[in-house]
Each structure stands twice: as structure tokens, then as C-alpha cells.
Design a protein around this motif. Sequence first.
Motif, PDB file in Angstrom:
ATOM      1  N   ARG A 229       5.473   1.394  -5.588  1.00 14.06           N
ATOM      2  CA  ARG A 229       5.328   2.018  -4.329  1.00 14.06           C
ATOM      3  C   ARG A 229       4.305   1.793  -3.467  1.00 14.06           C
ATOM      4  O   ARG A 229       4.480   1.512  -2.202  1.00 14.06           O
ATOM      5  CB  ARG A 229       5.666   3.683  -4.269  1.00 14.06           C
ATOM      6  CG  ARG A 229       5.927   4.246  -2.938  1.00 14.06           C
ATOM      7  CD  ARG A 229       6.594   5.622  -3.079  1.00 14.06           C
ATOM      8  NE  ARG A 229       8.098   5.446  -3.386  1.00 14.06           N
ATOM      9  CZ  ARG A 229       8.339   5.990  -4.483  1.00 14.06           C
ATOM     10  NH1 ARG A 229       7.867   5.916  -5.570  1.00 14.06           N
ATOM     11  NH2 ARG A 229       9.644   5.670  -4.643  1.00 14.06           N
ATOM     12  N   LEU A 233       4.277  -0.450   0.087  1.00 14.88           N
ATOM     13  CA  LEU A 233       3.901   0.255   1.440  1.00 14.88           C
ATOM     14  C   LEU A 233       2.759  -0.664   1.859  1.00 14.88           C
ATOM     15  O   LEU A 233       2.626  -0.921   3.056  1.00 14.88           O
ATOM     16  CB  LEU A 233       3.535   1.626   1.205  1.00 14.88           C
ATOM     17  CG  LEU A 233       4.588   2.517   0.916  1.00 14.88           C
ATOM     18  CD1 LEU A 233       4.106   4.076   0.577  1.00 14.88           C
ATOM     19  CD2 LEU A 233       5.710   2.677   2.287  1.00 14.88           C
ATOM     20  N   VAL A 267      12.117  -0.100   3.502  1.00 17.85           N
ATOM     21  CA  VAL A 267      10.692   0.376   3.932  1.00 17.85           C
ATOM     22  C   VAL A 267      10.839   1.846   4.499  1.00 17.85           C
ATOM     23  O   VAL A 267      10.058   2.581   4.281  1.00 17.85           O
ATOM     24  CB  VAL A 267       9.776  -0.742   4.825  1.00 17.85           C
ATOM     25  CG1 VAL A 267       8.545  -0.148   5.447  1.00 17.85           C
ATOM     26  CG2 VAL A 267       9.651  -2.004   4.145  1.00 17.85           C
ATOM     27  N   ALA A 271       8.764   4.969   3.046  1.00 18.01           N
ATOM     28  CA  ALA A 271       7.800   5.708   3.764  1.00 18.01           C
ATOM     29  C   ALA A 271       8.116   7.172   3.772  1.00 18.01           C
ATOM     30  O   ALA A 271       7.156   8.085   3.608  1.00 18.01           O
ATOM     31  CB  ALA A 271       7.852   5.243   5.270  1.00 18.01           C
ATOM     32  N   ARG A 274       7.001   8.842   0.274  1.00 20.56           N
ATOM     33  CA  ARG A 274       5.754   8.640   0.004  1.00 20.56           C
ATOM     34  C   ARG A 274       4.935   9.922  -0.409  1.00 20.56           C
ATOM     35  O   ARG A 274       5.382  10.933   0.223  1.00 20.56           O
ATOM     36  CB  ARG A 274       4.867   7.946   1.019  1.00 20.56           C
ATOM     37  CG  ARG A 274       3.319   7.718   0.713  1.00 20.56           C
ATOM     38  CD  ARG A 274       2.827   6.757   1.975  1.00 20.56           C
ATOM     39  NE  ARG A 274       1.684   6.438   1.478  1.00 20.56           N
ATOM     40  CZ  ARG A 274       0.610   5.822   2.076  1.00 20.56           C
ATOM     41  NH1 ARG A 274       1.198   5.332   3.565  1.00 20.56           N
ATOM     42  NH2 ARG A 274      -0.443   5.312   1.622  1.00 20.56           N
TER      43      ARG A 274
END
Length: 274
Positions: A229, A233, A267, A271, A274
Amino acid sequence: MVASAKETKTSRRAKDRLHHVHARAGIRQEGLRRALGPELRGIWGIAEDAEPGRVREIVLLRLNRVLERFADPLMPEIVWTAYNLGVDPVHGGVGMVGRIRTMVGRGRVPVSERTCTRRFYDFLGSVKNSLDGFQEDLTGEDFRVAARWIAENVRPERERSPRDPVPSVMRMFLDGTVWGPADEAGAPVPARLGAHGDWLCVFTDERLLAEYRAVTGAGWGRIRHRTGREVVLAAAGRAAATGVLVNPRPTRGAGIHAALPLSPESVARLAVRR
């Protein structure tokens, strides 16, 4: 927050007890609850009066939560053989070493016994690390599925739900550990492949990275491990459009097909998580 001496000692005892789980008949051994010890039972949420069947179900589910983080396709075969799930009952009680030896001898994996053992202990190290983190609640559905796995002596399958916006294989990559070249500041180093664009190259196994460097003579200054991840990112945050290339081959023109290209939708989901 700094852990107290008592908490540290409890964690250490729990991690030591993990070595009793794959011993002898694995999760099918008599006295599994006792083998776990009170510290590990406490972390995994195993009640003092839990029935043996429920103990096995919880152990299987906790192990599977960690296994789902690994992208290596051989890991399920290696791990569940070590823990005696999906193994011929005739060979189930010969101990972890015997089960792995039989697995290799029958050609169920294309690697050596030594490699299987090393990968199993990589997995065991991840299980140990998981004990210091949050333990997800287990549901009635979890227990129902685990009971079936045990009763039928079958291994958990990596489920792929059409309603899941992130496929299982992608989720395994995102949550797993990967290794790749880094600059002096620790940021991933992109590979610029001309018409193919920019890519962050990562390896799901340190051995694969070492082989790549040995063949190509790549002179990266630093190697850093991070989660998949974090890599995705980092790629999404670059000004130039950047993809993630997984386990590139050390020959010219190979490995592009193994990429995980980024899309604006994926994406955005990453995000948020996260």
C-alpha cells in the motif's frame, strides 16, 4: 505509548508459545488449548472454557488473517501443511518437518524442503508481529466457515467477491511486505522505461531481489521494505504517471506484464484506507 514490563513479558511468552502450534499434529493435536498458553489465548480471544473445536477454529482464523497478507502463491500450501490442514491423515501426525518433507517429495511445490521451511518461518515471524497489533473480532459466520474447513480437512480459499472493489490478490499485495530500491532519503527509486513509462519496482521476497541484483549488477544504494500500500501511494503521489512493477525479471523486456497499473478509482480507495 510505552508498553509496561508486564505487557512486554506477556507478549514474549505468547510469541514463544506460537512454536507449539505447528508441533506434532499441528492444529489437530490433543491439548491444543494448553499448548497455546494463557498469554496467547488471551491475545487471540480464546475463552478459558472454550471447547477444543472452538479453540481450533480461532487458531485457524487468526493464522489465516496473517496468511492473507502474503502474495506468494506457495505460502498457503506450505503454511497449511505445516499446521496439518488439508494433509492426508496418514501423514498428519509426523510433525511439521515430516509433513513438509512429504509435501516436497510428492511434488506439490516446485521448491526444496529448505526453502519451504524458510518461508514457513517467515510466515511465523509475521504471526508474531501480529500479536502486538489489533485483533479483529470474529463473527458467527467466521466460525461456521472455519468449522467446515476443519471438518472437511480443506484449506481456506482466497475469496473473491464481485462486490469487493479491491480483488483478493490486490489486497494481499497491499497488506504484504515488499522490498525495493530506495534513495538516500528512503523514498522508492523509479525505473524509467521509456515508452513504457515510470515504474516502482518491488519484490515480494528478498531472495528474488538478491537474485535480480546478482544477475543485473544493479547498484542501488539502499534497499528498503514497506507495505505494498505504501508503494502504491508513493507511485500515486509522483508528478509523472507511475505504475508498480512486481517481481521484474532480470532480462531485458521481461516482467512488464506483471505490473499493477494504477487507476484514479483505485488510488482514491487506497487513500481512504491509509
